[in-house]
Structure formats: structure tokens, C-alpha cells
Write an enzyme that holds these catalytic residues in place. Structure first.
Site, short mmCIF file in Angstrom:
data_model
loop_
_atom_site.label_atom_id
_atom_site.label_comp_id
_atom_site.label_asym_id
_atom_site.label_seq_id
_atom_site.Cartn_x
_atom_site.Cartn_y
_atom_site.Cartn_z
N ASP A 22 -7.15 -1.99 -7.25
CA ASP A 22 -7.66 -2.62 -6.03
C ASP A 22 -8.03 -4.06 -6.34
O ASP A 22 -8.39 -4.38 -7.47
CB ASP A 22 -8.88 -1.87 -5.48
N ARG A 67 -3.37 6.93 0.95
CA ARG A 67 -3.91 8.07 1.68
C ARG A 67 -2.94 8.78 2.61
O ARG A 67 -3.19 9.91 3.01
CB ARG A 67 -5.14 7.62 2.49
N ARG A 124 0.82 -1.22 0.00
CA ARG A 124 0.00 0.00 0.00
C ARG A 124 0.86 1.27 0.00
O ARG A 124 0.50 2.26 0.64
CB ARG A 124 -0.95 0.01 1.20
N TYR A 132 -15.26 -10.84 0.51
CA TYR A 132 -15.98 -9.60 0.16
C TYR A 132 -17.25 -9.91 -0.63
O TYR A 132 -18.28 -9.25 -0.46
CB TYR A 132 -15.07 -8.66 -0.64
N ARG A 190 -6.39 12.04 -6.12
CA ARG A 190 -7.70 11.40 -5.94
C ARG A 190 -8.82 12.44 -6.06
O ARG A 190 -9.86 12.18 -6.67
CB ARG A 190 -7.79 10.69 -4.58
O1 1CP Z 1 -0.13 -1.11 -2.65
C1 1CP Z 1 -0.39 -0.16 -3.39
O2 1CP Z 1 0.11 0.94 -3.29
C2 1CP Z 1 -1.33 -0.43 -4.57
C3 1CP Z 1 -2.69 -0.18 -4.34
C4 1CP Z 1 -3.63 -1.12 -3.60
C5 1CP Z 1 -3.56 -2.49 -3.33
C6 1CP Z 1 -2.42 -3.46 -3.59
C7 1CP Z 1 -4.88 -0.67 -3.11
C8 1CP Z 1 -5.36 0.72 -3.18
N1 1CP Z 1 -5.57 -1.75 -2.64
C9 1CP Z 1 -4.78 -2.87 -2.72
C10 1CP Z 1 -5.15 -4.26 -2.34
C11 1CP Z 1 -6.30 -4.48 -1.42
N2 1CP Z 1 -7.54 -3.89 -1.42
C12 1CP Z 1 -6.32 -5.48 -0.43
C13 1CP Z 1 -5.18 -6.44 -0.17
C14 1CP Z 1 -4.04 -5.80 0.53
C15 1CP Z 1 -4.23 -5.48 1.97
O3 1CP Z 1 -4.59 -6.38 2.74
O4 1CP Z 1 -3.95 -4.33 2.34
C16 1CP Z 1 -7.58 -5.45 0.21
C17 1CP Z 1 -8.06 -6.34 1.34
C18 1CP Z 1 -8.34 -4.45 -0.44
C19 1CP Z 1 -9.78 -4.12 -0.17
C20 1CP Z 1 -10.01 -2.68 0.13
N3 1CP Z 1 -9.68 -1.66 -0.71
C21 1CP Z 1 -10.60 -2.12 1.28
C22 1CP Z 1 -11.19 -2.90 2.43
C23 1CP Z 1 -10.16 -3.25 3.48
C24 1CP Z 1 -10.81 -4.06 4.60
O5 1CP Z 1 -10.35 -3.89 5.75
O6 1CP Z 1 -11.71 -4.87 4.37
C25 1CP Z 1 -10.57 -0.73 1.13
C26 1CP Z 1 -11.07 0.31 2.10
C27 1CP Z 1 -9.98 -0.45 -0.14
C28 1CP Z 1 -9.79 0.88 -0.76
C29 1CP Z 1 -8.42 1.23 -1.21
N4 1CP Z 1 -7.61 0.46 -2.02
C30 1CP Z 1 -6.44 1.14 -2.30
C31 1CP Z 1 -6.51 2.41 -1.63
C32 1CP Z 1 -5.46 3.47 -1.68
C33 1CP Z 1 -7.75 2.44 -0.96
C34 1CP Z 1 -8.30 3.59 -0.15
C35 1CP Z 1 -9.25 4.33 -1.00
C36 1CP Z 1 -9.16 5.80 -0.82
O7 1CP Z 1 -8.31 6.45 -1.44
O8 1CP Z 1 -10.01 6.32 -0.09
#
Ligand code: 1CP
Length: 355
Positions: free
Chosen positions: A76, A30, A26, A153, A39
Site C-alpha cells: 500500500d 477485495r 488494484r 493522508y 487476508r
Molecule cells: O493494485 C494492486 O493490486 C496492488 C495493491 C495496492 C495498491 C497499488 C493496494 C492494496 N493499495 C494500492 C495503492 C493505494 N492505496 C492508493 C493509490 C491507488 C488508488 O488510488 O487506488 C491509495 C490512495 C491507497 C490508500 C488506501 N489503501 C486506502 C484509502 C483510499 C481513500 O479513498 O482514501 C485504503 C482503504 C487502502 C487499503 C487497501 N490497499 C490495498 C487494498 C487491497 C486495500 C483494502 C484493504 C482490505 O483488504 O481491506
């Protein structure tokens, strides 16, 4: 086959490197003010994911700011369920919402296996845009969620605390869950192969929720489908180079040996596993990625440096270590602390000719 020159790819293949490479799960997101600005320009998170130009910009932001050793595609994991026909939205400040949760065999039957060059073509365009912008400074990592993690999910309809619906399905109607996982194996294999054809140089499978499963359930309902995907991947990219595969399953250090037998090149570990022991257990079969507790970034710069040294020392002077956090970086992390973390990894691991 020619050996890669990038230290991240070399470490993934357990080849010697000048120092330990570092990237951060990640790493675009943010906690970076420049991410929040882009964004805003895109309108919302999902629109950002679907805009190849802006998604490429945010992919490069942490590379430009910190000098990390790999970039990861900005997208994502949930774009795959969306492409399979489930409505997806992200409420501001809330988790994701999947509009039509999977509750029956009929729901599974209605899911399509997307053609990644059609339904997910915007991801392929983003990959091409990023590769051009990177100009081979660092390699690009592609990714997908694991079938089990995506299924959580899709069945729960969003994020979950106790996974009640999918666990109920697992124990009462395992054949429905298995049908869903089978469909996800096809979708994810096609999707990752398309990412490889379009230019990603390594791929990571995120099994964020593997750790909520019991021992035997993890093997049957998560690892098995990840093994099928690994077996179906094209491991040679369009440029003839090997494409390493990283399996990251949070909370699954107990399964390291089994994951090392999956055919992947790298196993990602969270901070609950002792890295030195993990290296011995992996017995040279795979490289290891990790595993600093992301919460260490709330500590002082001095303490962060000590913890970095501890992780590097635990792995020791051996090839096959990719430094990373044990899970994604927190949205309230101070970017200055990340700069200190990267500097510490570079400083402490430099000059190990043995690596
Ligand atoms: O790593 C990076 O920089 C690349 C971007 C990336 C990746 C690899 C994002 C952007 N999401 C992910 C993978 C992802 N998404 C995972 C697996 C990795 C992990 O466990 O961290 C999961 C579970 C998600 C699902 C997801 N996406 C959620 C739910 C999390 C939960 O607790 O259930 C949420 C809130 C997101 C949104 C998201 N994805 C990425 C960003 C930057 C964001 C935030 C959105 C925003 O800008 O408001």
C-alpha cells in the site's frame, strides 16, 4: 541495450507489440474471494502487506485467474508514512488512520527518511519472493504514492472528502507543506530505487489526489516533486534492462503535456480524457496507459466488450498503449466481468502488426 520481450514493457517503451497489453489498477484485492481468504489467514490487511509469502500469493492471484500482462506488488502507498514514523492502522471497513497527523514545521522535522532496506525490508523480501514465484511469466510493477497524495493522508490523518487541512496549509503555510514534500521526495526516491534494485521491472507513481488541486497548484505542489523523483530514479535494473516509469495522476488530463515532459515513459489517464486526442497531444514523447471507466464493469458483458473496442479504437493502431482502467477496480466488481474484459482486449487488439 537489449529490447525487452514482455509486451507490457515493450508498450511502456513505445516499441511494437503483438497486441495491446492489459493490467488493472488494484487488480489484487477485495473483489476476489481468494484474496479475502488469504487476508483472513494473515489476520488483517497490514499484516498481509508485511507477510512476504502471503503478499506474494495475492500478487499472483489475478495473474493466474485472468492471464494479465503484468503483476503489481501487493502493498500500500501508506507503508511509507508508517516507515517515516507515523502510526498507521486500517479499521475494518473504514479507511486508513494515521495516528500523529502533520500540523506544524516541528512535526515535519520529526519525520525520518527511512532506509528502505531496514524499515521497509519486508517489501524488498516480498519483491524477491514474487519474482521467484513469477519465474518471468510477466513483469513485476513496483509503486509508490506521489509526495502530494501521501501528504494528503499525513496532514488529514486519513482519507478526506474536502482536504480542508492540507489546503489550509497550502495557502497559509506553504513553506511547511513544501518541507513535507521535500522530505517525501527523498523517501520515495530511495524507496523506488530500492524496489528497482530488488527486482521490480517498472514503477508507477500514483497521484490519486492530484486532481483536487488548482491548475498552478498542481504544477507547484504535485508535479514538481514527481519530476524530482523521476530525475532521481535508477532507470536501469540489476539485470541491465530499462525500468519504465509510469506517472498516474487522477483527474489531471489537462496537464498531459507537462507530465509528458517530466522524463517518465508512460502517462496514466483516467476516463475523463479523450484517449485519441491524448495520443496526439503526447506527440510520441510518452506511451499512454488507460483509460476505461471502472464503472463500465457494472454493465453487461456485451456492453463491456463495446466499451473496450471503443478505447482501443480511440488510441488506434499505434505503438505505446497499455490498456488499464482509469482508476482502481471497485471492491464489489464481479470477477466474471473482469475475465470478459481481458478476453475482449486480447481479441480486439490481436494481430495488429503495427502495434
Ligand atoms: O493494485 C494492486 O493490486 C496492488 C495493491 C495496492 C495498491 C497499488 C493496494 C492494496 N493499495 C494500492 C495503492 C493505494 N492505496 C492508493 C493509490 C491507488 C488508488 O488510488 O487506488 C491509495 C490512495 C491507497 C490508500 C488506501 N489503501 C486506502 C484509502 C483510499 C481513500 O479513498 O482514501 C485504503 C482503504 C487502502 C487499503 C487497501 N490497499 C490495498 C487494498 C487491497 C486495500 C483494502 C484493504 C482490505 O483488504 O481491506
Amino acid at each position: 541495450m537489449p529490447e525487452p520481450h514482455h509486451r507490457f514493457l515493450r508498450a511502456c517503451l513505445s516499441l511494437p507489440t503483438d497486441r495491446v497489453p492489459i493490467w488493472i489498477m488494484r487488480q489484487a484485492g477485495r473483489y476476489l474471494p481468494e484474496y479475502l481468504a488469504v487476508r483472513k489467514q494473515a489476520g488483517d490487511f497490514l499484516s498481509l502487506c508485511k507477510n512476504p509469502e502471503l503478499a506474494s500469493q495475492v500478487t499472483l492471484q489475478p495473474i493466474d485467474r485472468f492471464g494479465l500482462d503484468a503483476a503489481i506488488l501487493f502493498s500500500d502507498i501508506l507503508v511509507v508514512p508508517e516507515a517515516m514514523g507515523m502510526g498507521l492502522s486500517f479499521g475494518t471497513g473504514e479507511g486508513p488512520i494515521l495516528e500523529h497527523p502533520i500540523r506544524s514545521a516541528g512535526d515535519v522535522d520529526r519525520l525520518i527518511v527511512p532506509d528502505p532496506t531496514r524499515e521497509l525490508d519486508y517489501v524488498m523480501q516480498t519483491i524477491r519472493t514474487i519474482r521467484t514465484a513469477l519465474a518471468d511469466r510477466v513483469p513485476l510493477i513496483g509503486f509508490s504514492g506521489s509526495p502530494w497524495t501521501l501528504a494528503t493522508y499525513m496532514v488529514e490523518g486519513g482519507s478526506s472528502k474536502n482536504f480542508s487541512r492540507i489546503k489550509g496549509m497550502l495557502y497559509d503555510r506553504p513553506e511547511v507543506l513544501q518541507a513535507l514534500l521535500d522530505r517525501l521526495v527523498s523517501a520515495v526516491t530511495d524507496y523506488l530505487n530500492a524496489q528497482i534494485r530488488h527486482g521490480v521491472q517498472a514503477v508507477q507513481i500514483f497521484d490519486t489526489w492530484g486532481g483536487v488541486l488548482g491548475h498552478d497548484e498542481f504544477l507547484k505542489f504535485s508535479l514538481e516533486s514527481m519530476c524530482q523523483i523521476v530525475a532521481g530514479l535508477d532507470r536501469i535494473g540489476p539485470d541491465g534492462a530499462r525500468v519504465p516509469v509510469i506517472l498516474f495522476a487522477k483527474g489531471c488530463g489537462a496537464h498531459l503535456e507537462r507530465m509528458a515532459e517530466s522524463g517518465c515513459d508512460v502517462v496514466g489517464l483516467d476516463w475523463t480524457t479523450a484517449l485519441g486526442q491524448a495520443r496526439v497531444r503526447a506527440a510520441g514523447r510518452v506511451a499512454l496507459q488507460g483509460n476505461l471507466d471502472p464503472s463500465v464493469l457494472y454493465a453487461s458483458p456485451e456492453r463491456i466488450r463495446r466499451e473496450v473496442e471503443r478505447v482501443l479504437t480511440a488510441y488506434g493502431a499505434h505503438p505505446g498503449h497499455v490498456f488499464n482502467l482509469g482508476h482502481g477496480i471497485a471492491p464489489d466488481c464481479d470477477p466474471q466481468k473482469v475475465a470478459g474484459l481481458v478476453a475482449a482486449v486480447q481479441e480486439f487488439s490481436f494481430g495488429g502488426a503495427h502495434r
